[in-house]
Design a protein around this motif. Structure first.
Motif, PDB file in Angstrom:
ATOM      1  N   VAL A   1       0.834  -1.209   0.000  1.00  0.00           N
ATOM      2  CA  VAL A   1       0.000   0.000   0.000  1.00  0.00           C
ATOM      3  C   VAL A   1       0.867   1.257   0.000  1.00  0.00           C
ATOM      4  O   VAL A   1       0.538   2.257  -0.649  1.00  0.00           O
ATOM      5  CB  VAL A   1      -0.972  -0.024   1.197  1.00  0.00           C
ATOM      6  N   GLU A   2       1.991   1.214   0.702  1.00  0.00           N
ATOM      7  CA  GLU A   2       2.884   2.379   0.708  1.00  0.00           C
ATOM      8  C   GLU A   2       3.454   2.642  -0.686  1.00  0.00           C
ATOM      9  O   GLU A   2       3.659   3.800  -1.067  1.00  0.00           O
ATOM     10  CB  GLU A   2       4.002   2.187   1.724  1.00  0.00           C
ATOM     11  N   LYS A   3       3.693   1.591  -1.438  1.00  0.00           N
ATOM     12  CA  LYS A   3       4.170   1.779  -2.819  1.00  0.00           C
ATOM     13  C   LYS A   3       3.095   2.447  -3.670  1.00  0.00           C
ATOM     14  O   LYS A   3       3.407   3.282  -4.522  1.00  0.00           O
ATOM     15  CB  LYS A   3       4.572   0.428  -3.420  1.00  0.00           C
ATOM     16  N   HIS A   4       1.837   2.075  -3.448  1.00  0.00           N
ATOM     17  CA  HIS A   4       0.742   2.739  -4.164  1.00  0.00           C
ATOM     18  C   HIS A   4       0.704   4.223  -3.811  1.00  0.00           C
ATOM     19  O   HIS A   4       0.495   5.078  -4.682  1.00  0.00           O
ATOM     20  CB  HIS A   4      -0.600   2.078  -3.813  1.00  0.00           C
ATOM     21  N   LEU A   5       0.915   4.521  -2.531  1.00  0.00           N
ATOM     22  CA  LEU A   5       0.918   5.918  -2.100  1.00  0.00           C
ATOM     23  C   LEU A   5       2.079   6.687  -2.725  1.00  0.00           C
ATOM     24  O   LEU A   5       1.931   7.848  -3.129  1.00  0.00           O
ATOM     25  CB  LEU A   5       1.007   5.997  -0.572  1.00  0.00           C
TER      26      LEU A   5
END
Length: 881
Positions: free
Chosen positions: A88-92
């Motif tokens: 999810v942090e990569k998506h952010l």
């Protein structure tokens, strides 16, 4: 039935029906049998390891269902704290944001949204594989029930004094910025360096210290030597200066120091090394952290190094030491370096306030449970790994510095910020000052904490009145790979015994890991990973399942996967399909309903033989299922179905089609039962095609998945009949081989003579005369006790104790055959000349290894024998003109 089996047309159809009709729910009337699925990460996709693990579980679940057991195979997924948060942090990041920009509450909401939209990928893929799990009971390690279980387990362990908070050296991942437990660290052999650096002495020349991590010297608070090391005894109590600083530290004596390592003097960095941490406690040293949470040098180091990454600092420091002359020597050094199992970053030993589970006390009953046999671990060799780990266990660091996961149920009040407030519900006020400004601990629990409760949290615990818990706990068996014995299996046993006062499962079956054909671990980075979904698209789920199960031996060795094996399994499915299609055509034209098998006296020898072989195979397969010998199950079914039933019995039954039809049907329907756990789709499709005729009177179940496992019947096993048919089939095979050798049309009939001195062989040939004539295209069989007049122009063979002769008169053209044999003879003569030349070379005879020379001589002698045989055949053909 269609001429060719097409898995794509039937797999989704049957799985949808099975799920919709509730066939995967516990519906048997027998003893409960339960398995909890090792929960795959919600972030994940199906890989070959999953495919193997799930295949073996499903094989066992379907087998037990056929045996009438009340089967529950419970599915679920793991929230996978660090892995999911990273995704999810990569998506952010792609949006130009960080989790800090969102804040904790909004970030967690974002993760839940991602889980709901993308988290079902792997469960849908599991359906493609054919897992017969009860989807109505699907669980998630962060669902409400699991949250209740985690809370109860944490609080009860805390109240028992088995969970505590303290400042200790832990494994720290600078990339994930969180603590890791010991089992989350992968140690790799690394070619490293050992640097020897001089620490200036106060009033003496100082000491040379050996280190593999010079950048941590700024955190040194002592130099240690062994008290018995005479080289340094006069230095104990004196002080030395840390290079590049003006900080002086003492020389201390400690028995932990190995005088043989490096120079015998070691730097002590209590905040950055677990062994130094213990030395620091013994000698009341200062604990000095010199890095921040991302492994950058902090304000405790000289200004020139502040803000540098640990490895940039190392490089700059070594240059400075070289220039100052304080770097005395650099040596090559083999070292085991710990890496984060998630992101593969080198782990930093780091002093930090963390939550721990005290494992020594908890491990004792878990060790005894396995030693007493309360839990059986198969193969037994994995028991040693378990016991070694548990007997040397360290406390388990359970806190993680991330946001996604079970937030630790601990609160703090400003009046006593270091005093935890722990309870089964969120406190509304401080028990001491009655203040209401309470702050919950920001850390979350290690993912494996909730996974350790999986066998009973999924069945309703901590609700003691849960019917599922009463019915299905302890679970029957856990099937998993050896790579998570320490991560998961050991912790489930610990938690089961502590919370439930029972073992969580009765047996543990450990299988090997899937590797590529060369034995390398499959990974995307190596480019050798195989997508099981693509294999299912190409060959079908049944073929993939069979090929994986057939590789799972009792020894639990790693499996070298080749797609050729899956291709062979697809061919096996086609073989069964085509055999069934042929039998179904006979059934459709048959008048009346097929009931029981006729009396033994009414059966042909071939009918009695196939029943004997089936019930022999049934005994082997049933025991192999119980022993988790999936390879033996697969091999036995393959051999019986392909080699005996399809290749021989189907052909033999054509001699008396109508009379053999009941046996054909009975054996085929039972083959489908044996094979169903391994190949559920094709077997279900064939079963339903036969049941749809309305002519199968001895079976009651419209769906194979709900049928009954065949009952063993030793009375049908007849070794004499087996021996007779073996004699017959061996003869047919030899005759066919010779006809193929002479390139003779298989439809052209021949005459044979069999010299059979044994009465049993004579009887077998007489009994099987019709089969031999039909399947080998023989017009006449002459049986003799001893050789009298063999055909002038013949080809001979040996089958057991039988000497056979095929009359070649009218089968071959002597001129053409002489030409063919002469051509073969010339090839052999050329090869012989080469071998004789080599054996005439003294250098070869004297220098080549003896076994090589022996092999060449043997080959020469063999070729001489072949040449003599060919000459004899040529001469005989010439004489017959």
């Amino acid at each position: 039935m269609e001429k060719k089996y097409s898995p794509q047309d039937i797999e989704n159809k049957h799985y949808t029906i099975w799920e919709k009709k509730g066939y995967f729910k516990p519906c048997g009337k027998g003893k409960p049998f339960s398995i909890v699925m090792p929960p795959p990460n919600v972030t994940g996709v199906l890989h070959m390891g999953h495919a193997l693990d799930h295949t073996l579980q499903d094989v066992l679940a379907r087998y037990m269902r056929l045996k009438g057991r009340k089967v529950l195979w419970l599915p679920g997924t793991d929230h996978a704290g660090i892995a999911t948060q990273n995704v999810v942090e990569k998506h952010l990041q792609s949006e130009g944001k960080t989790r800090a920009d969102l804040g904790r509450e909004a970030f967690i909401k974002r993760v839940w949204e991602w889980k709901e939209s993308c988290g079902q990928t792997i469960t849908n893929q599991i359906r493609r594989l054919g897992d017969s799990v009860d989807w109505s009971r699907e669980r998630f390690t962060m669902d409400d029930g699991c949250q209740d279980a985690v809370l109860e387990a944490f609080v009860s362990l805390y109240e028992s004094g088995l969970i505590y908070r303290g400042k200790y050296i832990i494994n720290w991942c600078p990339r994930c910025t969180t603590a890791l437990s010991d089992v989350e660290v992968e140690h790799e052999d690394t070619k490293s360096k050992l640097w020897e650096c001089r620490y200036e002495g106060s009033g003496f020349e100082g000491v040379v210290v050996a280190t593999t991590r010079p950048e941590t010297m700024f955190g040194d608070t002592a130099v240690a030597v062994h008290p018995d090391d005479k080289r340094y005894q006069s230095y104990i109590g004196k002080t030395v200066r840390i290079p590049e600083t003006e900080r002086w530290i003492p020389i201390i004596a400690d028995t932990h120091v190995d005088p043989e390592f490096g120079t015998g003097a070691v730097k002590v960095t209590p905040a950055h090394d677990p062994n130094d941490f213990e030395i620091g406690k013994r000698h009341d040293l200062e604990f000095k952290l010199v890095m921040d949470e991302t492994a950058q040098m902090n304000q405790e180091v000289p200004k020139a190094y502040q803000g540098l990454d640990r490895y940039d600092c190392r490089k700059k420091l070594l240059t400075a030491l070289q220039e100052s002359g304080e770097l005395v020597q650099t040596k090559d050094h083999d070292n085991k370096v710990g890496h984060c199992h998630r992101c593969h970053t080198v782990v930093e030993p780091y002093l930090s306030n963390q939550w721990f589970v005290s494992m020594k006390t908890l491990a004792k009953p878990a060790i005894e449970a396995v030693k007493r046999g309360d839990i059986k671990i198969s193969p037994k060799r994995w028991e040693k790994l378990y016991l070694d780990w548990m007997e040397n266990i360290r406390d388990w660091c359970i806190s993680r510095q991330i946001w996604w996961g079970h937030q630790i149920p601990v609160w703090y009040c400003a009046c006593e910020p270091d005093t935890p407030i722990v309870g089964r519900s969120a406190p509304t006020s401080c028990p001491k000052c009655k203040g209401t400004s309470l702050i919950q601990d920001e850390d979350v629990l290690d993912t494996w904490f909730s996974s350790a409760l999986w066998p009973f949290s999924t069945l309703g615990w901590p609700n003691a009145n849960s019917q599922d818990l009463k019915t299905f706990f302890p679970t029957s068996v856990l099937i998993t790979g050896y790579d998570i014995m320490t991560f998961w299996v050991s912790r489930m046993i610990v938690m089961g015994l502590n919370q439930m006062k029972e073992v969580p499962f009765e047996e543990v079956y450990i299988h090997g890991l899937i590797r590529d054909i060369t034995g390398k671990k499959m990974s995307k980075s190596l480019g050798n990973a195989i997508d099981p979904l693509k294999l299912i698209d190409q060959y079908g789920a049944d073929a993939l399942r069979f090929s994986l199960a057939s590789s799972a031996t009792m020894g639990g060795q790693d499996i070298r996967y080749s797609s050729e094996k899956t291709e062979s399994a697809r061919n096996f499915a086609n073989k069964i399909w085509n055999a069934s299609r042929y039998i179904l055509m006979g059934l459709e034209t048959h008048e009346g309903v097929i009931e029981n098998i006729p009396e033994r006296e009414q059966l042909s020898v071939a009918d009695r033989w196939i029943l004997s072989e089936f019930y022999t195979a049934l005994e082997i397969v049933s025991k192999a299922y119980q022993d988790y010998n999936f390879a033996l199950v697969s091999d036995t079914i393959w051999h019986f179905t392909w080699d005996l039933f399809c290749d021989w019995y189907l052909e033999m039954s054509k001699l008396h089609k109508e009379e053999s039809l009941p046996v054909l049907i009975h054996v085929l329907m039972n083959i489908l039962k044996l094979l169903h756990p391994l190949m559920p789709f094709v077997t279900e499709e064939i079963w339903q095609r036969f049941m749809a005729t309305g002519k199968i009177g001895f079976e009651r179940s419209d769906a194979l998945i709900l049928a009954e496992w065949p009952k063993e019947n030793p009375g049908w096993i007849d070794t004499q009949t087996n021996d007779q048919i073996k004699c017959i089939t061996d003869l047919i095979r030899e005759i066919r081989n010779i006809r193929a050798k002479y390139q003779n049309s298989p439809r052209k009939e021949c005459r044979i003579m069999c010299v059979a001195p044994q009465p049993s062989d004579q009887s077998a040939i007489k009994i099987g005369e019709d089969y031999i004539k039909a399947l080998a295209h023989v017009s006449c069989i002459r049986i003799e006790k001893e050789l009298k007049n063999k055909p002038v122009n013949h080809a001979s063979f040996i089958s057991g104790s039988i000497q056979g002769y095929i009359d070649l008169e009218g089968l071959i053209d002597p001129k053409d055959e002489i030409k063919r044999l002469t051509k073969d003879l010339k090839k052999i003569q050329v090869a012989l000349m080469g071998l004789e030349k080599k054996l005439g070379n003294n250098q070869f005879l004297s220098q080549a290894p003896k076994d090589i020379v022996k092999g060449v001589k043997q080959k020469r002698d063999d070729l001489k024998g072949e040449a003599a045989h060919l000459l004899s055949q040529i001469q005989r053909l010439k004489n017959s003109k």
